[in-house]
Write an enzyme that holds these catalytic residues in place. Structure first.
Site, PDB file in Angstrom:
ATOM      1  N   TYR A   1      -2.538   1.280  14.521  1.00 31.91           N
ATOM      2  CA  TYR A   1      -1.915   0.802  13.284  1.00 31.91           C
ATOM      3  C   TYR A   1      -1.313  -0.574  13.539  1.00 31.91           C
ATOM      4  CZ  TYR A   1      -2.174   5.767  11.951  1.00 31.91           C
ATOM      5  OH  TYR A   1      -2.585   7.049  11.690  1.00 31.91           O
TER       6      TYR A   1
ATOM      7  N   PRO B   1      -2.225  14.026   2.478  1.00 33.92           N
ATOM      8  CA  PRO B   1      -2.107  15.204   1.611  1.00 33.92           C
ATOM      9  C   PRO B   1      -2.091  14.854   0.129  1.00 33.92           C
ATOM     10  CG  PRO B   1       0.026  14.671   2.537  1.00 33.92           C
ATOM     11  CD  PRO B   1      -0.967  13.762   3.211  1.00 33.92           C
TER      12      PRO B   1
ATOM     13  N   PHE C   1      -4.532   9.045  -4.504  1.00 36.57           N
ATOM     14  CA  PHE C   1      -5.233   9.367  -5.750  1.00 36.57           C
ATOM     15  C   PHE C   1      -4.545  10.505  -6.500  1.00 36.57           C
ATOM     16  CE2 PHE C   1      -8.522  11.275  -8.418  1.00 36.57           C
ATOM     17  CZ  PHE C   1      -9.095  10.148  -9.003  1.00 36.57           C
TER      18      PHE C   1
ATOM     19  N   SER D   1      -1.444  11.188  -6.576  1.00 35.95           N
ATOM     20  CA  SER D   1      -0.138  10.803  -7.120  1.00 35.95           C
ATOM     21  C   SER D   1      -0.264   9.773  -8.226  1.00 35.95           C
ATOM     22  CB  SER D   1       0.768  10.258  -6.010  1.00 35.95           C
ATOM     23  OG  SER D   1       0.158   9.170  -5.349  1.00 35.95           O
TER      24      SER D   1
ATOM     25  N   GLY E   1      -3.683   8.593  -9.545  1.00 33.16           N
ATOM     26  CA  GLY E   1      -4.887   8.709 -10.358  1.00 33.16           C
ATOM     27  C   GLY E   1      -5.772   7.489 -10.264  1.00 33.16           C
TER      28      GLY E   1
END
Length: 343
Positions: free
Chosen positions: A61, A208, A213, A215, A217
């Site tokens: 990261y 999760p 997506f 949360s 859309g």
């Protein structure tokens, strides 16, 4: 608020963590430009004060910058309050990922992470992706030595196949397997989750919220910057988003009935999978962190769970998780031990 975050055991070796963790990747990499230390360190401290003590990072990261950030955030007495997980095995060059699991790499990667984190021991050390060229027994042998030397406490695997998990666990107990698990990624339920449970291995669910997506859309795709890797994933391509949006719409309908947000509902579904499961949603905003913690108090009935699972069955989502990335990117196997010829 801390009292609302219960504790769970991951695996059978003694590792105990908050029932929800904090994925730190998006603070430094892959989901857009890196955020500033001035913003992220207070967020990390807020999470810990709220009882979210299981922090997840990786040497890739940044690369490296997220571990440095976490190390700075844990100065001044914070280290003792957390369970820190980091990972090794992935290198990016010219936008392409390669995976490494040979003993010399394992040791060098661990030493590098300890130095960047500025600490003596890593609580949970994962092989981030499985090297399909190196028998898992060889990689695990070096990890076992690192445990014996006190440099790591517990060993984890990420994106390993069921058979790889079994072979690894035979060398040294695996405390946790990290895998992608959400309402729109459920392939792990067939054999990987049952294998973990048979062997007494904890399950850590990354993404999760379906990489945002579940949360936000379809409109999440409008916010992608050029530095956001999600734009390359098949599920976020326009034709697949158009199909997949029905899952988000149904999640919104059920969330409205339950009096929670879509993100809280999606997270609650993961929490309801069992006390051996710890989701690690990532965020860079305190309000989202607080909302994620609220998912722990959302109660779902068997009927709620069945309804959610019907709308989000394994074959109802269009688009692969990763697309054309490395073949060792998902649920990977390694060659037999007898094939190993060290260089």
């Amino acid at each position: 608020m801390a009292a609302s975050v219960r504790r769970i055991k991951l695996g059978t070796q003694g590792l105990e963590v908050s029932a929800q963790g904090l994925g730190c990747m998006g603070m430094s990499a892959f989901y857009g430009p890196p955020k500033s230390e001035e913003e992220m360190i207070p967020l990390i401290h807020h999470a810990i004060n709220c009882g979210i003590t299981f922090l997840d990072t990786s040497d890739v990261y940044g690369p490296h910058t997220n571990e440095i950030l976490i190390g700075k955030a844990l100065k001044g007495g914070w280290r003792e309050k957390v369970e820190l997980a980091t990972k090794f095995g992935v290198k990016f060059s010219d936008g392409k990922g390669s995976v490494h699991g040979d003993p010399a790499y394992v040791r060098a990667a661990c030493e590098g992470s300890l130095k960047r984190l500025d600490m003596d021991c890593i609580d949970l050390y994962y092989q981030h992706r499985i090297d399909t060229k190196v028998p898992i027994e060889i990689t695990m042998g070096e990890l076992k030595k690192l445990v014996e030397e006190g440099k790591i406490k517990y060993i984890g695997l990420s994106e390993a196949s069921a058979s790889t998990i079994r072979r690894a666990h035979a060398v040294h107990p695996i405390s946790a397997v990290q895998l992608e698990w959400s309402l729109w990624t459920r392939d792990v339920e067939k054999d990987i989750i049952p294998t973990c449970r048979e062997l007494g291995i904890g399950i850590v669910a990354y993404s999760p919220l379906g990489r945002g997506f579940l949360s936000t859309g379809p409109k999440i795709t409008e916010k992608f910057s050029e530095a956001d890797y999600r734009q390359h994933f098949p599920r976020f391509k326009p034709e697949n988003v158009e199909h997949n949006k029905h899952i988000f719409e149904r999640v919104c309908e059920i969330a409205a009935r339950k009096g929670c947000t879509p993100a809280q509902l999606a997270l609650a579904w993961v929490h309801h999978q069992g006390d051996d499961v710890c989701p690690i949603p990532g965020t860079t905003k305190i309000e989202n962190l607080n909302q994620n913690i609220g998912a722990l108090s959302v109660k779902l009935s068997p009927e709620d769970m069945a309804g959610l699972e019907t709308l989000a069955s394994d074959d109802s989502v269009k688009g692969d998780r990763y697309g054309g990335l490395s073949p060792s990117w998902m649920n990977s196997e390694t060659p037999p031990l007898s094939s190993w010829k060290p260089e």
